[in-house]
Scaffold this active site. Structure first.
Site, PDB file in Angstrom:
ATOM      1  CB  SER A   1      -0.951  -0.032   1.196  1.00 58.14           C
ATOM      2  OG  SER A   1      -1.938   0.956   1.077  1.00 58.14           O
TER       3      SER A   1
ATOM      4  CG  ASP B   1      -6.873  -2.700  -3.683  1.00 57.19           C
ATOM      5  OD1 ASP B   1      -7.553  -1.794  -3.164  1.00 57.19           O
ATOM      6  OD2 ASP B   1      -5.639  -2.773  -3.563  1.00 57.19           O
TER       7      ASP B   1
ATOM      8  CG  HIS C   1      -5.822  -2.131   0.068  1.00 59.20           C
ATOM      9  ND1 HIS C   1      -5.107  -1.730  -1.038  1.00 59.20           N
ATOM     10  CD2 HIS C   1      -5.243  -1.525   1.136  1.00 59.20           C
ATOM     11  CE1 HIS C   1      -4.141  -0.910  -0.661  1.00 59.20           C
ATOM     12  NE2 HIS C   1      -4.193  -0.779   0.645  1.00 59.20           N
TER      13      HIS C   1
END
Length: 806
Positions: free
Chosen positions: A428, A708, A738
């Site tokens: 991320s 996601d 995610h």
């Protein structure tokens, strides 16, 4: 999966049940039966409108894939979610058909189930309309719109008013693998219980205790849970999310995680003092560049890191390294006894940057899977605890990550590493920092890493819209409002004020009497408990009913670039002059993003940084010559903005065709789209970097999730790298949300597809239960790091993607 067969099955089961329950029963059973008949008819109406749209998207979405072997993009994901919703409705309808004559059959309960999925289908229909608008303006394989107005503003406006609670109640996580739904439900219950007690207690123990006692009502009442989840995600500020996401770092939970995770010989928290040092240039080892310590915004301060090594290696027990260790207030996880065998230094080092939206978590949150990585890869891992926003916005985190990378190069003898190979990994926000740290290393002229593994990275922090961003309306982990707050904090914008919205009460929201609540209590509690104890029950109709609230999958989770769509014909300029950044916002800080290009050191400097570069257009649109078959295919699916005189007198024009309107939220909130030139800096949004800044990157391996909201970030960034002949591989895993890396150590996940995403709903026969579970150990997530094994053990071998372990 045959789309026509799915819709035919849906029409059949809805018509059969509607005919059966229109018999005219009296009393409460009659009212519930009428509700069931009405919802069956409404589902058929939505399906008739969706069928040609789904078929149309299926004929064109392959134009937006990375390649034929990796069929993944936001349009595919939206269609997959709709199909999954339809399959759940079919399954539930067949359950009703099989059990409706039983004396234990509860008409009201099943009517509530169907109403929840009908509401979800209505909102998904609205998202597909917006996706058709995107398709109208965007073509030639591009997924983002390079404008923060138009449809982007429209989506943000619609998002703030659209009903989202249906995705967080009974339907919670319906699009993901059944194995992870109990985990998502537990997180949702904990979130709403924590939000109810937030700011009522000063101590963390008080909040935890109160949250535990109040969580019961949210476990048995999915409607209440969905409405409260929607209220919290839309109205609480970034400090609430920092506090909630850092719960896993409390002493009790972190101790439990340490007990259950892989035991390692070395686990030390380091504090490196902010001292400048010289590092040789990659092109000329006789020359050097001075690496200055981070100083943006909060001034010079030690850089925090964590060294994890499954085996004790040479140098890791040296006095110099021990002098850098910091105490964490508990027992130190370190095995340095005299009898401990010291292995030779490893030829490879993995440097890790954790995720958390740039605002939360540390290496301790990600410690469980880092320990497993260290064992399976056989290399030491250095995880960087960079400073977090909003206290330390961009570029502080990047400065600290780059400083840590350079420090590791210079002090390899302290880390149990020979200095031969170094790879960067991050998830991320950490994926973003892995790429931008490499870009900064190229700008300084120092040694580049040998490879990058970026898991579901955020490569575009602007408000440019894409189809996968629409998934933020239903994603329970990344709602759009939460995402926008995190990005605004990282960009250094003024924090959005917390909106005080009256808390939803049980009676006013659900509007049902005590007898009805007690009637559903036993069934709801039983289903919830069984869903946690037996993951196979997650796909069974009763469990599904109790697990998901009626209206809230992840609505807010949209990435930074979620909300914009406009002209695809103008590339946004890359900032090239420090004066382009607003002085009002940056003058109160000690250093700003201009620091990335204004390091003037006494020693020789390498290539100029961003502020010294000549402006260069970003080749954001990759396909110069469009596919000749594309325009004709698109014309049958894409739609222009809805016209008509009806909406012309309104403040905002209509976004949906006449005759359709999505469900609106009772608790509407004002949501503004804040933009800043900072997020267009290539060191902040690497997808906007010019080709010259990307050509020096090492091989990049990207791991994305098919469902996601940041999927399009990964697909477009991989396309950009491939377009300039940079080595890149893309792996898209199935049915996982995610942040799945942080969940993989605690819950068993379904197996990812080796080559392309497949919906768990589409791979199971829709004549049987949806989402047949495919067990596997959580460690198989380590397959994403297979390229690191290739780079470290077999230098010179071509970059491969190895899914599955030998």
């Amino acid at each position: 999966m045959d789309t026509k067969a799915v819709f035919a099955a849906l029409y059949s089961v809805c018509e059969e049940n509607a005919t059966f329950f229109s018999g005219g029963a009296k009393g409460s059973q009659g009212d519930a039966a009428r509700r069931l008949v009405d919802v069956m008819k409404l589902i058929q109406e939505h399906a008739r409108s969706l069928e040609p749209v789904i078929s149309g998207f299926a004929s064109v979405y392959h134009h937006f894939d990375f390649d034929p072997h990796i069929p993944a993009n936001g349009y595919r994901s939206l269609v997959k979610v709709v199909r999954c919703c339809l399959l759940h409705i079919i399954q539930k309808g067949r359950y009703i058909t099989a059990n409706r004559r039983s004396i234990f059959f509860r008409v009201a309960h099943n009517a509530g189930e169907m109403e929840a999925y009908c509401n979800a289908l209505c909102q998904l229909r609205a998202l597909l309309y917006l996706a058709q608008r995107m398709l109208h303006d965007n073509s030639h394989g591009n997924l983002f719109f390079q404008d923060e107005s138009g449809l982007s503003e429209s989506f943000v406006r619609e998002y703030s008013s659209m009903h989202k609670g249906c995705f967080y109640g009974r339907c919670l996580g319906f699009q993901f693998t059944p194995a992870i739904r109990p985990c998502l439900q537990t997180i949702a219950i904990g979130l709403v219980a924590f939000g109810e007690n937030y700011k009522r207690h000063q101590s963390g123990i008080g909040v935890a205790a109160s949250s535990f006692f109040t969580s019961g009502k949210y476990a048995i009442d999915p409607e209440l849970r969905g409405a409260e989840f929607e209220r919290i995600t839309q109205n609480l500020d970034v400090h609430f999310w920092k506090t909630f996401w850092n719960i896993t770092e409390t002493e009790v939970l972190s101790s439990l995680a340490s007990m259950t995770s892989t035991q390692v010989k070395v686990n030390r928290a380091l504090s490196v003092p902010p001292v400048p040092f010289d590092l040789p240039l990659a092109a000329n080892h006789r020359a050097s560049v001075t690496i200055a310590p981070p100083s943006a915004h909060i001034g010079p301060a030690p850089v925090q890191m964590r060294l994890i090594s499954y085996d004790l290696r040479e140098g890791q027990d040296s006095e110099t390294l021990l002098s850098l260790c910091r105490s964490e207030g508990g027992a130190i996880s370190l095995s340095l006894g005299l009898k401990t065998k010291r292995l030779p230094s490893s030829p490879c080092l993995l440097i890790h940057f954790h995720g958390g939206g740039f605002v939360a978590q540390t290496s301790k949150s990600h410690e469980p899977y880092l320990k497993s990585w260290s064992q399976d890869l056989g290399v030491p891992i250095l995880s960087v605890d960079y400073s977090l926003a909003p206290e330390a916005p961009f570029p502080r985190a990047l400065e600290e990550c780059f400083y840590a990378y350079c420090w590791a190069l210079r002090n390899h003898h302290l880390l149990g590493w020979t200095g031969e190979k170094v790879c960067l990994a991050g998830d991320s926000a950490g994926g973003n920092l892995s790429v931008t740290t490499s870009m900064r290393a190229a700008a300084f002229g120092v040694r580049m890493p040998d490879g990058i593994v970026a898991a579901y990275p955020a490569t575009l922090l602007t408000a440019y819209a894409s189809p996968s961003r629409l998934l933020t309306l239903m994603d329970p982990l990344l709602p759009l409002s939460v995402l926008s707050r995190c990005l605004s904090a990282y960009a250094g914008n003024e924090p959005q004020t917390e909106t005080q919205v009256e808390k939803v009460s049980t009676l006013s929201l659900v509007r049902r009497d005590t007898a009805l609540l007690l009637r559903d209590f036993r069934q709801g509690a039983s289903n919830w408990i069984h869903s946690l104890l037996d993951s196979n029950r997650a796909s069974a109709p009763p469990s599904t009913a109790a697990e998901a609230p009626p209206g809230a999958t992840d609505t807010v989770r949209k990435s930074i670039s979620e909300a914009s769509i406009s002209s695809p014909h103008a590339d946004p300029p890359v900032p090239s002059e420090p004066s382009e950044f607003p002085s009002r916002k940056l003058s109160v800080k000690s250093q700003t993003c201009q620091d990335l290009g204004s390091h003037h050191n006494a020693t020789s400097h390498s290539s100029p940084l961003l502020s010294e570069r000549t402006p260069e257009d970003v080749n954001f649109f990759l396909a110069k010559d469009g596919d000749p078959s594309l325009p004709s295919n698109l014309s049958s699916v894409a739609i222009p903005p809805p016209g008509g005189e009806e909406g012309s007198d309104l403040e905002h024009p209509r976004e949906f065709p006449l005759g359709f309107e999505p469900l609106r939220s009772v608790q509407q909130t004002e949501m503004r789209l804040q933009s800043s030139p900072v997020v267009k800096d290539p060191f902040c949004s690497p997808l906007l970097a010019p080709d010259s800044m990307l050509k020096g990157l090492p091989p990049v391996h990207i791991v994305a999730c098919a469902l996601d909201p940041m999927l399009d970030d990964s697909v477009m960034f991989a396309k950009r790298l491939r377009n300039i002949d940079q080595p890149v591989t893309l792996c898209v895993v199935d049915d996982l949300p995610h942040g799945f890396l942080s969940l993989s150590q605690e819950f068993e996940l379904s197996s990812p597809s080796p080559t392309h995403p497949r919906s768990h709903a589409s791979t199971a026969s829709w004549n049987g239960p949806i989402g047949v579970r495919r067990p596997l150990l959580g460690r198989q997530v380590l397959s994403m790091l297979a390229p690191l094994r290739e780079w470290s053990l077999q230098p010179g071998k071509e970059l491969k993607l190895l899914m599955g372990r030998a």
